[in-house]
Enzyme design. Structure first.
Site, PDB file in Angstrom:
ATOM      1  N   HIS A 127      -1.512  -2.604  -6.943  1.00 27.14           N
ATOM      2  CA  HIS A 127      -2.174  -2.213  -5.706  1.00 27.14           C
ATOM      3  C   HIS A 127      -3.679  -2.370  -5.852  1.00 27.14           C
ATOM      4  O   HIS A 127      -4.351  -1.542  -6.448  1.00 27.14           O
ATOM      5  CB  HIS A 127      -1.795  -0.762  -5.349  1.00 27.14           C
ATOM      6  N   SER A 170       0.820  -1.208   0.000  1.00 31.81           N
ATOM      7  CA  SER A 170       0.000   0.000   0.000  1.00 31.81           C
ATOM      8  C   SER A 170       0.855   1.260   0.000  1.00 31.81           C
ATOM      9  O   SER A 170       0.418   2.303  -0.464  1.00 31.81           O
ATOM     10  CB  SER A 170      -0.876   0.043   1.254  1.00 31.81           C
ATOM     11  N   GLU A 203      -4.192   0.214  -8.908  1.00 33.44           N
ATOM     12  CA  GLU A 203      -3.066   1.108  -9.202  1.00 33.44           C
ATOM     13  C   GLU A 203      -1.915   0.220  -9.674  1.00 33.44           C
ATOM     14  O   GLU A 203      -1.504  -0.702  -8.952  1.00 33.44           O
ATOM     15  CB  GLU A 203      -2.634   1.864  -7.943  1.00 33.44           C
ATOM     16  N   ASN A 249      -3.404   6.514  -1.751  1.00 32.21           N
ATOM     17  CA  ASN A 249      -3.137   6.608  -0.317  1.00 32.21           C
ATOM     18  C   ASN A 249      -2.357   7.865   0.044  1.00 32.21           C
ATOM     19  O   ASN A 249      -2.437   8.354   1.171  1.00 32.21           O
ATOM     20  CB  ASN A 249      -2.382   5.364   0.149  1.00 32.21           C
TER      21      ASN A 249
HETATM   22  P1  NAD Z   1      -3.157  -9.960   6.189  1.00 31.99           P
HETATM   23  O1  NAD Z   1      -2.451  -9.819   7.466  1.00 31.99           O
HETATM   24  O2  NAD Z   1      -4.632 -10.184   6.201  1.00 31.99           O
HETATM   25  O3  NAD Z   1      -2.511 -11.136   5.333  1.00 31.99           O
HETATM   26  C1  NAD Z   1      -1.136 -11.311   5.166  1.00 31.99           C
HETATM   27  C2  NAD Z   1      -0.906 -12.798   4.931  1.00 31.99           C
HETATM   28  O4  NAD Z   1       0.441 -12.982   4.509  1.00 31.99           O
HETATM   29  C3  NAD Z   1      -1.084 -13.652   6.165  1.00 31.99           C
HETATM   30  O5  NAD Z   1      -2.032 -14.663   5.873  1.00 31.99           O
HETATM   31  C4  NAD Z   1       0.287 -14.261   6.422  1.00 31.99           C
HETATM   32  O6  NAD Z   1       0.215 -15.583   6.925  1.00 31.99           O
HETATM   33  C5  NAD Z   1       0.885 -14.215   5.044  1.00 31.99           C
HETATM   34  N1  NAD Z   1       2.347 -14.229   5.048  1.00 31.99           N
HETATM   35  C6  NAD Z   1       3.181 -13.491   5.808  1.00 31.99           C
HETATM   36  N2  NAD Z   1       4.461 -13.769   5.488  1.00 31.99           N
HETATM   37  C7  NAD Z   1       4.418 -14.687   4.490  1.00 31.99           C
HETATM   38  C8  NAD Z   1       5.400 -15.351   3.728  1.00 31.99           C
HETATM   39  N3  NAD Z   1       6.682 -15.130   3.937  1.00 31.99           N
HETATM   40  N4  NAD Z   1       5.013 -16.207   2.770  1.00 31.99           N
HETATM   41  C9  NAD Z   1       3.723 -16.438   2.543  1.00 31.99           C
HETATM   42  N5  NAD Z   1       2.722 -15.839   3.255  1.00 31.99           N
HETATM   43  C10 NAD Z   1       3.088 -14.974   4.207  1.00 31.99           C
HETATM   44  O7  NAD Z   1      -2.798  -8.657   5.350  1.00 31.99           O
HETATM   45  P2  NAD Z   1      -3.636  -7.952   4.189  1.00 31.99           P
HETATM   46  O8  NAD Z   1      -4.574  -6.974   4.782  1.00 31.99           O
HETATM   47  O9  NAD Z   1      -4.155  -8.995   3.285  1.00 31.99           O
HETATM   48  O10 NAD Z   1      -2.508  -7.102   3.479  1.00 31.99           O
HETATM   49  C11 NAD Z   1      -1.561  -7.704   2.627  1.00 31.99           C
HETATM   50  C12 NAD Z   1      -0.891  -6.611   1.789  1.00 31.99           C
HETATM   51  O11 NAD Z   1      -1.879  -5.920   1.047  1.00 31.99           O
HETATM   52  C13 NAD Z   1      -0.152  -5.560   2.605  1.00 31.99           C
HETATM   53  O12 NAD Z   1       0.970  -5.155   1.902  1.00 31.99           O
HETATM   54  C14 NAD Z   1      -1.174  -4.429   2.676  1.00 31.99           C
HETATM   55  O13 NAD Z   1      -0.583  -3.159   2.854  1.00 31.99           O
HETATM   56  C15 NAD Z   1      -1.785  -4.532   1.306  1.00 31.99           C
HETATM   57  N6  NAD Z   1      -3.134  -3.951   1.203  1.00 31.99           N
HETATM   58  C16 NAD Z   1      -4.048  -4.146   2.163  1.00 31.99           C
HETATM   59  C17 NAD Z   1      -5.318  -3.588   2.021  1.00 31.99           C
HETATM   60  C18 NAD Z   1      -6.379  -3.808   3.065  1.00 31.99           C
HETATM   61  O14 NAD Z   1      -7.371  -3.074   3.067  1.00 31.99           O
HETATM   62  N7  NAD Z   1      -6.238  -4.791   3.929  1.00 31.99           N
HETATM   63  C19 NAD Z   1      -5.626  -2.854   0.882  1.00 31.99           C
HETATM   64  C20 NAD Z   1      -4.668  -2.711  -0.118  1.00 31.99           C
HETATM   65  C21 NAD Z   1      -3.417  -3.271   0.054  1.00 31.99           C
END
Ligand code: NAD
Length: 699
Positions: A428, A407, A440, A478
């Protein structure tokens, strides 16, 4: 390209064929020639019946939007359609492709309608701030009933040929050639009395049910003027004689055509088209890489949503998470989604099962080996992401595209740990990833042109609005969001309350305000973000520390039932909280800030002007290719009201000199913030420039 309408004779049937590529829009030339050919066919004693059909991939798909900013020119569509309806020989519409807007109105004015099985019907005018202006609101309810007309005119419902046949919109479905079938049909009916929609009355219906549905549809489009006006026009269909109803519809249509909202919505329509054509041009310049199998790393909120989005678009997908429990949670989320779409009737069981089997689950990162594209969606932490990218570099096949869903993080720094930084890019997605339209696509400094072109094209295949942006903190969306939140936070220091700010932002048309959004997204997320960027924050930003105060108090937002608001019994709507009121008072006192009454206008202007200011920086730094892209990012990703045309469209309406004047005044009020008004913005204001080059006729 010149529009032509020709009359050809097929025995005793006159075939009037419209040819105005690409979509047979009802331009002035088409209207003129259609009328002439109709008159010729009526004057020709060898012709007993007339068929109106189109060349190319579709029947008339609508009016010519490019002409909407020009003065109205005769012959007007309602007059052409009245001439068709009043024709003394039966007229049959032969429909294929998308008979939308004016195209459907043309079909409704014909006496009969025959369609190819792939034909689609819709009246999308309301989504453009208009109402149907050539009889759609008067003829459709007479032919198909009030409820159908309501669903199509207010609800924008699109219907297929089979349904259109069942509701009486069509008289026949064609098998092979729709023109041949319509011609045959015309012969069958040429001796029968001519049925005209204008002679019919609206079939009986339950007014109570109609009213309830209408109110439900109006609630879905808050802030928009056109739906309520379209409803009035529909009601005229049963309250007034046809001629009066048609005249009132026309008056309303003309008023809408010139309205602010319709202009803004036309702007967004053209901005979207412009984006799509730039994306296609890029794909023509660079060859794209084939994408068949996609691996998604991280099965959390985003990873699961991205996998769903891919499977829904038909891609074989491998969802990978190294934590077995997280993988199981991801699988459960996906199963729940497919059960719910079947329950809601959006997919049949077989199709849902087919899509579900496109997703495979894997607990080893080595599972990326065969993927053409890998999308990483692990925790938002640079070190964690870099570790994953080192592994991807090791296990992904040569030529695979490696994308991150970060993000905020610096994607160049992620790419730098690989030996193939030209293959690394940002994708993104927004949450929920299978629903939100925005993608994005973040260019890194070394990204290969074919990688960018492939991902932009993939975005289109996923049904997204894919916008190419440069690599910077928060990219476009963002980064502007952070600026709005910062300004909103300063407003609290100066005397506003979270309720004031959120109400004003909602009244402008956003689905929620910045503090409601913060509570939804999580105070802890913002806290972590601020911790990670402590050095980049100005002294004034560090001092304005609502996030640290709430975090320390364990008020993390909705998840703890308290943040900027308190939440009772699992309600999503926050209530004002005396705790926060006390926090505001104590904070202002400790910093010697004298609270003042801040009116709604200042709240709105400050939040939006701060964003406009940052948008000017984005343009100056070349983060976006066009001001329109900033508008599209905020419309599709952050709920900026589409009917206001977008952030920079709004800036132009307000006037850049007023924006610079406001920014300068508020900067003087709080000199410690150290804001320097953008030189670009100042010079644009001084020269009377605007951000948006209008997509006027012919562009
Ligand atoms: P989350 O915590 O729900 O999920 C992350 C997942 O990654 C977990 O299931 C974890 O077990 C897994 N993980 C961690 N290390 C790992 C590895 N080495 N290998 C494989 N899996 C691994 O997080 P999220 O909310 O899904 O966010 C993920 C990404 O997306 C982040 O970079 C976040 O900034 C971005 N993002 C989130 C949102 C949102 O609204 N949640 C929106 C846009 C972008």
């Amino acid at each position: 390209m010149h529009a032509t309408v020709v009359l050809q004779r097929e025995g005793d049937v006159g075939q009037v064929i419209i040819d105005n590529p690409p979509v047979n829009a009802l331009s002035l030339a088409v209207r003129e020639q259609l009328l002439q050919r109709l008159q010729e066919a009526l004057a020709d004693s060898a012709i007993q019946a007339i068929v109106i059909a189109c060349q190319g991939r579709t029947f008339v798909a609508g009016a010519d939007l490019k002409a909407f900013d020009l003065p109205l020119q005769a012959p007007h569509l309602p007059d052409v359609l009245a001439a068709i309806e009043q024709a003394s020989k039966p007229v049959v519409a032969a429909l294929h492709g998308s008979a939308f807007g004016g195209g459907l109105e043309l079909a409704l004015a014909c006496h009969y309608r025959v369609a190819a099985p792939d034909a689609q019907f819709a009246l999308p005018e309301v989504s453009l701030g208009l109402i149907p202006g050539a009889g759609g609101t008067q003829r459709l309810p007479r032919l198909c009933g009030a409820q159908v007309a309501l669903a199509m005119v207010l609800g924008g419902e699109r219907i297929g040929a089979a349904q259109a046949l069942s509701i009486g919109l069509l008289d026949r479905l064609s098998d092979a050639s729709v023109l041949a079938c319509a011609t045959h049909f015309a012969r069958e009916v040429m001796d029968k009395p001519i049925p005209r929609a204008c002679d019919r009355s609206v079939p009986e219906f339950d007014p109570q049910v109609f009213h309830e549905r209408a109110q439900a549809l109006l609630r879905k489009t808050p802030g928009q003027e056109a739906p309520a006006i379209a409803l009035q026009a529909l009601q005229d269909a049963w309250q007034l004689p046809f001629a009066e109803g048609i005249a009132r519809e026309r008056e309303r249509f003309i008023a809408r055509r010139h309205s602010e909202q319709a202009r803004a919505l036309r702007h967004v329509f053209f901005a979207e088209r412009d984006l799509a054509s730039r994306c296609r041009a890029l794909a023509r310049q660079a060859p794209t890489r084939p994408i068949d199998l996609v691996a998604v790393v991280g099965a959390g909120t985003m990873g699961s949503g991205i996998a769903l989005c891919l499977a829904n678009a038909g891609f074989a997908t491998r969802l990978i998470d190294t934590q077995p429990e997280a993988l199981a949670r991801g699988r459960a989320t996906i199963d729940r989604y497919f059960s719910s779409v079947v329950e809601k009737g959006r997919l049949d069981t077989d199709e849902a099962a087919r899509r579900a089997t496109l997703i495979e689950f894997d607990s080893s990162i080595e599972g990326v080996a065969r993927a053409d594209l890998v999308i990483e969606a692990v925790f938002e932490d640079l070190a964690v992401k870099q570790a994953v990218f080192r592994q991807l570099d090791r296990f992904a096949k040569p030529g695979a595209i490696l994308a991150t869903n970060t993000s905020y993080l610096d994607i160049d720094a992620i790419a730098a740990v690989t030996t193939r930084s030209g293959d690394v890019i940002g994708m993104h997605f927004f949450s929920p990833a299978h629903v939100m339209k925005l993608l994005e696509v973040v260019r890194t400094s070394q990204v290969q042109a074919d990688v960018l072109a492939t991902v932009l094209q993939l975005g289109e295949r996923l049904g997204k609005t894919a916008v190419a942006v440069g690599n910077c903190y928060g990219f476009v969306g963002n980064r502007l969001l952070a600026v709005r939140e910062r300004e909103a936070s300063f407003l609290l220091e100066e005397g506003a309350t979270p309720e004031d700010v959120d109400r004003v932002i909602r009244q402008f048309g956003f689905p929620m305000g910045p503090f409601e959004l913060r509570d939804l997204a999580g105070v802890d997320i913002a806290w972590r973000n601020r911790q990670g960027r402590a050095e980049q924050l100005s002294a004034a930003e560090r001092s304005c520390n609502w996030i640290e105060q709430l975090h320390e108090a364990g008020r993390l937002g909705q998840k703890t039932a308290a943040g900027f608001y308190r939440y009772e019994d699992g309600q999503r709507r926050g209530l004002p909280d005396p705790y926060v009121a006390r926090m505001l008072v104590a904070h202002r006192q400790s910093r010697g800030l004298e609270p003042r009454v801040i009116d709604d206008e200042e709240i709105l202007d400050r939040c939006l002007f701060a964003m406009i200011h940052e948008a000017a920086n984005l343009l100056e730094q070349g983060i976006v290719d066009s001001p329109n892209d900033i508008d599209l990012v905020w419309i599709h990703g952050y709920g900026f009201p589409r009917y206001r045309g977008g952030l920079l469209y709004h800036a132009d309406r307000v006037g850049l000199s007023r924006i610079v004047e406001g920014l300068s005044r508020w900067t003087a009020l709080r000199p410690e913030r150290g804001l320097r008004v953008s030189a670009l913005l100042q010079s644009m204001a001084a020269q009377g420039c605007s951000f948006i080059r209008p997509f006027l006729s012919g562009s």
